[in-house]
Design a protein around this motif. Structure first.
Motif, short mmCIF file in Angstrom:
data_model
loop_
_atom_site.label_atom_id
_atom_site.label_comp_id
_atom_site.label_asym_id
_atom_site.label_seq_id
_atom_site.Cartn_x
_atom_site.Cartn_y
_atom_site.Cartn_z
N THR A 95 0.83 -1.21 0.00
CA THR A 95 0.00 0.00 0.00
C THR A 95 0.87 1.26 0.00
O THR A 95 0.61 2.19 -0.76
CB THR A 95 -0.94 0.00 1.23
OG1 THR A 95 -1.75 -1.17 1.17
CG2 THR A 95 -1.81 1.24 1.24
N VAL A 96 1.88 1.26 0.85
CA VAL A 96 2.78 2.42 0.90
C VAL A 96 3.50 2.58 -0.45
O VAL A 96 3.61 3.69 -0.98
CB VAL A 96 3.79 2.28 2.06
CG1 VAL A 96 4.89 3.31 1.97
CG2 VAL A 96 3.07 2.38 3.39
N TYR A 97 3.97 1.47 -1.01
CA TYR A 97 4.65 1.51 -2.30
C TYR A 97 3.72 2.05 -3.39
O TYR A 97 4.12 2.89 -4.20
CB TYR A 97 5.16 0.11 -2.68
CG TYR A 97 5.73 0.06 -4.08
CD1 TYR A 97 7.01 0.53 -4.33
CD2 TYR A 97 4.97 -0.42 -5.14
CE1 TYR A 97 7.53 0.50 -5.62
CE2 TYR A 97 5.48 -0.45 -6.42
CZ TYR A 97 6.76 0.01 -6.66
OH TYR A 97 7.27 0.00 -7.93
N THR A 98 2.50 1.57 -3.41
CA THR A 98 1.53 2.02 -4.41
C THR A 98 1.31 3.52 -4.31
O THR A 98 1.34 4.23 -5.32
CB THR A 98 0.19 1.27 -4.22
OG1 THR A 98 0.42 -0.12 -4.41
CG2 THR A 98 -0.86 1.75 -5.19
N PHE A 99 1.09 4.00 -3.11
CA PHE A 99 0.85 5.43 -2.92
C PHE A 99 2.10 6.24 -3.29
O PHE A 99 2.01 7.28 -3.95
CB PHE A 99 0.45 5.72 -1.46
CG PHE A 99 0.11 7.15 -1.21
CD1 PHE A 99 -1.11 7.67 -1.62
CD2 PHE A 99 1.02 7.99 -0.60
CE1 PHE A 99 -1.40 9.01 -1.40
CE2 PHE A 99 0.73 9.32 -0.38
CZ PHE A 99 -0.50 9.83 -0.78
N PHE A 100 3.26 5.77 -2.87
CA PHE A 100 4.51 6.47 -3.16
C PHE A 100 4.79 6.51 -4.66
O PHE A 100 5.16 7.56 -5.21
CB PHE A 100 5.66 5.79 -2.41
CG PHE A 100 6.93 6.57 -2.41
CD1 PHE A 100 7.03 7.77 -1.74
CD2 PHE A 100 8.05 6.09 -3.07
CE1 PHE A 100 8.21 8.50 -1.73
CE2 PHE A 100 9.24 6.80 -3.07
CZ PHE A 100 9.31 8.01 -2.40
N LEU A 101 4.58 5.39 -5.35
CA LEU A 101 4.78 5.34 -6.80
C LEU A 101 3.81 6.29 -7.50
O LEU A 101 4.20 7.04 -8.41
CB LEU A 101 4.60 3.92 -7.32
CG LEU A 101 4.71 3.74 -8.85
CD1 LEU A 101 6.08 4.18 -9.35
CD2 LEU A 101 4.41 2.29 -9.23
N GLY A 102 2.55 6.27 -7.10
CA GLY A 102 1.56 7.17 -7.70
C GLY A 102 1.93 8.63 -7.52
O GLY A 102 1.84 9.43 -8.45
N THR A 103 2.36 8.98 -6.32
CA THR A 103 2.76 10.37 -6.04
C THR A 103 3.97 10.77 -6.88
O THR A 103 4.00 11.85 -7.46
CB THR A 103 3.06 10.54 -4.54
OG1 THR A 103 1.91 10.16 -3.79
CG2 THR A 103 3.42 11.98 -4.21
N LEU A 104 4.97 9.89 -6.94
CA LEU A 104 6.17 10.21 -7.72
C LEU A 104 5.87 10.33 -9.21
O LEU A 104 6.44 11.18 -9.90
CB LEU A 104 7.25 9.16 -7.49
CG LEU A 104 8.02 9.29 -6.18
CD1 LEU A 104 9.03 8.17 -6.03
CD2 LEU A 104 8.70 10.64 -6.08
N LEU A 105 5.00 9.48 -9.73
CA LEU A 105 4.63 9.59 -11.16
C LEU A 105 3.94 10.92 -11.45
O LEU A 105 4.24 11.57 -12.45
CB LEU A 105 3.73 8.42 -11.56
CG LEU A 105 4.44 7.10 -11.84
CD1 LEU A 105 3.42 5.99 -12.03
CD2 LEU A 105 5.35 7.22 -13.05
N ALA A 106 3.03 11.32 -10.57
CA ALA A 106 2.35 12.61 -10.78
C ALA A 106 3.34 13.77 -10.69
O ALA A 106 3.29 14.71 -11.51
CB ALA A 106 1.23 12.78 -9.75
N LEU A 107 4.27 13.71 -9.74
CA LEU A 107 5.30 14.74 -9.64
C LEU A 107 6.20 14.73 -10.87
O LEU A 107 6.58 15.80 -11.38
CB LEU A 107 6.14 14.54 -8.38
CG LEU A 107 5.49 14.95 -7.07
CD1 LEU A 107 6.34 14.49 -5.89
CD2 LEU A 107 5.28 16.46 -7.03
N PHE A 108 6.55 13.55 -11.35
CA PHE A 108 7.39 13.43 -12.54
C PHE A 108 6.72 14.11 -13.73
O PHE A 108 7.36 14.87 -14.46
CB PHE A 108 7.65 11.95 -12.83
CG PHE A 108 8.42 11.71 -14.09
CD1 PHE A 108 9.79 11.90 -14.11
CD2 PHE A 108 7.79 11.29 -15.24
CE1 PHE A 108 10.52 11.68 -15.28
CE2 PHE A 108 8.50 11.07 -16.41
CZ PHE A 108 9.87 11.27 -16.42
N VAL A 109 5.44 13.84 -13.94
CA VAL A 109 4.73 14.46 -15.06
C VAL A 109 4.64 15.97 -14.87
O VAL A 109 4.94 16.75 -15.78
CB VAL A 109 3.32 13.85 -15.23
CG1 VAL A 109 2.50 14.64 -16.23
CG2 VAL A 109 3.42 12.39 -15.66
N GLY A 110 4.24 16.40 -13.67
CA GLY A 110 4.11 17.84 -13.41
C GLY A 110 5.42 18.59 -13.58
O GLY A 110 5.48 19.64 -14.23
#
Length: 190
Positions: free
Chosen positions: A16-31
């Motif tokens: 769960t932590v990995y999923t949330f962390f990956l999602g956050t990093l992907l959104a930051l990467f795109v932004g």
């Protein structure tokens, strides 16, 4: 026996932590990627001496002309910021749809990775909608929100209604659920 259940619970927490962390990093990467490739317009700086003089005395005609010139530059900058927000909204919308498509493509082989990518795509989609709202361009905002709604509806249907989840193995009890679309019963874990 107790160690296995603790390991499973700990594994779920890490996933769960990995999923949330990956999602956050992907959104930051795109932004951050969009901000790097397509930076916003630079804000004009008011003439400092005139800004200070304006507070203490009447401006001379020459200073008034400089201030009017700054006001025009500021208005042009504000218009450019609105256009930039519209462009960023559209670009991040495309990026979010790509991320969501990737999450669907790897869903069966790598479910934890797919969930992280899905979350990143949804965060990016939210960013897209917010940036479109900042643009104050109702047509562009309506288009972005429409696509976002369709994508979220499709994902919700695909992930929670149409797709069978699990085979009933793994020691957990299964329920037989008939999907709402009338196709075939699917086995789902509790």
């Amino acid at each position: 026996m107790q160690d296995r259940s603790e390991d499973r619970a700990g594994g779920r927490t890490v996933r769960t932590v990995y999923t949330f962390f990956l999602g956050t990093l992907l959104a930051l990467f795109v932004g951050l990627g969009v901000a790097t490739v397509h930076p916003g317009p630079e804000e004009p700086v008011p003439p400092r001496s005139i800004a200070l003089a304006q507070e203490t005395r009447e401006l001379t005609p020459e200073e008034q002309q400089q201030w009017v010139r700054y006001d025009r530059e500021r208005e042009a900058w504000e218009d450019e910021v609105l256009r930039h927000s519209r462009d960023v909204g559209v670009v991040t919308l495309v990026a979010s749809v790509v991320l969501l498509a990737v999450s669907l493509a790897v869903e069966r082989r790598r479910p934890v990775l797919a969930q992280g990518i899905l979350l990143g795509g949804l965060f990016t989609l939210l960013h897209s909608v917010v940036r479109s709202l900042f643009s104050q361009d109702t047509l562009a905002t309506f288009g972005v929100v429409t696509v976002a709604l369709l994508v979220v509806l499709y994902l919700g249907y695909h992930r929670f209604v149409d797709r069978p989840t699990g085979t009933g193995g793994g020691g957990e009890p299964s329920l037989v659920v008939v999907s709402d679309n009338g196709k075939h019963p699917s086995s789902r874990r509790r």
